[in-house]
Enzyme design. Structure first.
Site, PDB file in Angstrom:
ATOM      1  CG  LEU A   1      -1.804   0.955   1.145  1.00 44.44           C
ATOM      2  CD1 LEU A   1      -2.934   1.083   0.220  1.00 44.44           C
ATOM      3  CD2 LEU A   1      -2.660   1.122   2.712  1.00 44.44           C
ATOM      4  CG  ASP A   2      -0.367   4.517   0.571  1.00 45.08           C
ATOM      5  OD1 ASP A   2      -1.334   4.331  -0.354  1.00 45.08           O
ATOM      6  OD2 ASP A   2      -1.028   4.963   1.678  1.00 45.08           O
ATOM      7  CD  GLU A   3       6.378   2.030   0.650  1.00 45.10           C
ATOM      8  OE1 GLU A   3       7.515   1.688   0.150  1.00 45.10           O
ATOM      9  OE2 GLU A   3       6.394   2.920   1.630  1.00 45.10           O
TER      10      GLU A   3
END
Lengths: 285, 285, 285, 285
Positions: free
Chosen positions: C228-230
């Protein structure tokens, strides 16, 4: 039972010793608590300016505060402008065909980020009627035969006066008003226009900006005055461009910065954060 | 004949009705004129904070103002910090090998833009001795065997205490202090460090930033505390990078933003614009 | 009679001498004119990457270009991605309750600034059905019982596949997909999320940012990946805040920067300006 | 044994089909590998512009490349400018009394961030002799009786010609050159000047900016031409100001942005990233 009222007071007067102390004492005696205060002294003109955010617990008419401050105002030649937060400011938005600024204001208003009612959209074209309609805002189509058209201005003025409009926002309204009109709404009409480094005279500014190869394009929000695009500056912003940006792309980026800068200026006006002194807009952020 | 003194007063206390009125009245009675005032109320902790810039015409010791405000301070549990403008703050700059931040501070000081004296440069390397020397600032070489080296800290503390240093600026000083040291100079030591979106743990942050393909690199100036790089944030800035920027170029851009952000933080501290409340730095701009 | 076609070609392969010459010659022989070309060599992995904007005058199927380049691709282990400009990319927008990003994309699309069709809005809430409807975009309400809900993902996948969707834009879609889903749409799904200097773990990031007293808040647009969000960062932006900004105001400013950053990322993707190499998004501006 | 040479080639010519293919093939035949290439086509004037970064393994004189490209240049009316990276450009910096831009350039050069030698500082005042001296740069004091002073320009020209200076940087040199001088160094002389939104005519621009209450001040770096401050724009930047900034503070912020913008323009020129076409500076970033 008393209710709590909040207000923002804008004060200006010739600078002198003890002003803050006297004003603060008067507000205290009037039963006001100071939530926030910011001041500015114009050292060139020796004028003292203060913005004071207060709350009042009085059961009586909040307008009586103005009366209570009258002796002080007289003594110090103060101009005092009180804006009660529970009075909603009434706004009219002027547009032509472009809707990026209109959409920005309508969406911000819908989200509760503009402390006002949007009472009407006035336009010299019919194109944006449906945008206004979607947001439930009355749309008035007033065609303009030529700049400063007296018939059109009469209709516009009637709408503004009949509806007790407090603020006129020129959201890419591409027509010029007469001096009479701009003077009537002096300090109550906010305009947005593109700005460039350096500035260009003449038409088609984006084409000129492209030809000069500028690296930044900007927008300026200001109070409209008789001298076009010369009124007190409220806010400015810029966005980066390069030689790769076509005129079309520069116009698109220009729209982006225009809507943002205009929205900030309108919000600050509605929060009574701006006072114009000596043709400069002092903005208490 | 009396001379005019200016001071900046930072006040904080539990919020309550009438604070501004009482404080303003007390300053007026003490013969002070208020040149500028800004306030902030922390609504979570119910704490009132105000910065007041005053001028005083008194012939007597300016320090007597503190005494005159004592009854008020006691009544309202006020912390009052008075900084007289005619007292020059004394600054020590800590550096290692990089001089971009040091140069920035020395040049700003030379141009009269930092209201302080720069009394010494302290370093764990000898590299920047000549830079200090050119600007006529004493340079102290104190080698560090390992982080929190007690001998080195003792020498540093002796220099700081003997010279009545008011502010320590860590201008790319690449060593860590002991908790004892950071606590001793709590609120009096400003550090600058790189910052990224998102943040990276571990070493070689610019290499990590390059590998993640970040588009912005930043810098944060903050008061140094025992928890490294976690103290109250005074100022932040960013600069744009792209995939074309090598790690070397990103480091160069990082230096550019570090020196600017650090200089702003130091200037604001020296102008008594900052008050730390609840681990947040309130900056009165 | 032949018509003129434009295409953007993204090429990546192990770096070696003469690549540009061979590729240019092959395009020339295939009857293509090069309108624009930009290249980047990743010096760590020794990978050559080029974006070439061409026009072709051929009367035959534009897809034959891929075949004509096959021998070269084989020889140099090239990955070649051709995007013909007269093929419209099909986009699905995922939303939850907030509409600032959705409005931005719909308005940009309406103004001709996004080179795609917007074929559907998919949401786990019914709130934004009317926004989609106003712009004539089909709205699909697919409630989610919990993150990675297989039934919901099956419905979503069916819609995407049946409509030949090319790009999924997560415009403040507040649910997490399963690894299977993110892997299926790897490099075809763009997400926007807030970013802070420094970064915070845990919930309520704006509350944390307020408590830390940050001076900048930001947004990052990236390709969504299992972590996530990476995923690879496409674009980032920041906006200034101060201690005066409440959490509510910080969230408002965050929305402003989120919509702008997401719109740029989507536009660049649709213009085939982005190639992901080694988990970094190379953006040819 | 041959050594590897790098060069940057700037090409411009009337646009036509197959240009990139022919140029690429010619470079390949000449034994050059293309490390980076960027192009731009001016659609108004139908001019093709390309920047090509190459490496050459030839043992022979690198200058022979120019000859090898001559047939192509003749065929396509190409202007070809080759800058070999192992030839160091020679720079002269002109200053008056302010040293912020001078310091910026000297520090960047010392850190290896400017690909040139700084061969002299020329000034109409003696004030900055010691700054030049500290960095080991010869300082030439040439007083000016009035703008375009022919004696002074003769001395300046002699210094420039005798030392084979490639680039003149006007780092806050507050005198105007004659048309003869500016034409002689057309495209080889970079100037920095303040910029405002809107622009002001007449003297004391910062005072005017203060009086107008502008919210942004800027700087523009451009090639100096006969028309003062009107040459092709290389780079621009802005910095935020408010009503609280005095004229003195605005000038300080202006210095900050001037030095940054000038340094970027000089670096890009030295990296052969700029080509002027039709009075626009195309900057390959």
């Amino acid at each position: 039972m008393s209710t709590q009222h909040e207000a923002v007071i804008l004060v200006s007067c010739p600078d002198q010793l003890g002003l803050v102390a006297h004003l603060t004492a008067a507000l205290h005696e009037a039963g006001c608590n100071i939530l926030d205060a910011a001041q500015y002294t114009d050292t060139l003109t020796k004028v003292f300016i203060q913005r004071i955010h207060i709350s009042c617990g009085h059961s009586d008419d909040p307008k009586s505060l103005q009366e209570k401050l009258t002796p002080l105002a007289d003594e110090f030649q103060m101009k005092i402008n009180i804006r009660w937060m529970d009075e909603t400011k009434r706004v009219a938005i002027f547009v032509s065909k472009e809707d990026h600024c209109l959409h920005e204001l309508l969406l911000l208003h819908r989200d509760g980020d503009l402390h006002c009612s949007i009472d009407m959209v006035i336009s010299n074209h019919e194109d944006l009627a449906d945008v206004a309609q979607r947001f439930g805002v009355p749309f008035h189509y007033i065609p303009i035969s030529n700049s400063g058209d007296p018939d059109a201005e009469q209709q516009q003025t009637a709408l503004i006066e009949d509806n007790n409009i407090d603020l006129l926002v020129l959201a890419r309204y591409m027509r010029i008003f007469s001096d009479t009109f701009t003077q009537k709404y002096n300090g109550k009409m906010i305009n947005i226009h593109h700005s460039f480094l350096p500035a260009f005279a003449g038409g088609k500014p984006y084409h000129q900006a492209f030809e000069k190869g500028v690296k930044l394009i900007g927008a300026t929000a200001h109070y409209a005055t008789a001298e076009l695009d010369e009124g007190p500056i409220i806010e400015q912003g810029v966005i980066r461009v390069s030689h790769k940006d076509s005129v079309k792309e520069m116009i698109r980026k220009g729209r982006d910065i225009e809507r943002t800068v205009l929205a900030r200026a309108v919000r600050w006006h509605l929060e009574n954060r701006i006072i114009v002194h000596n043709n400069r807009a002092i903005v208490f952020s």
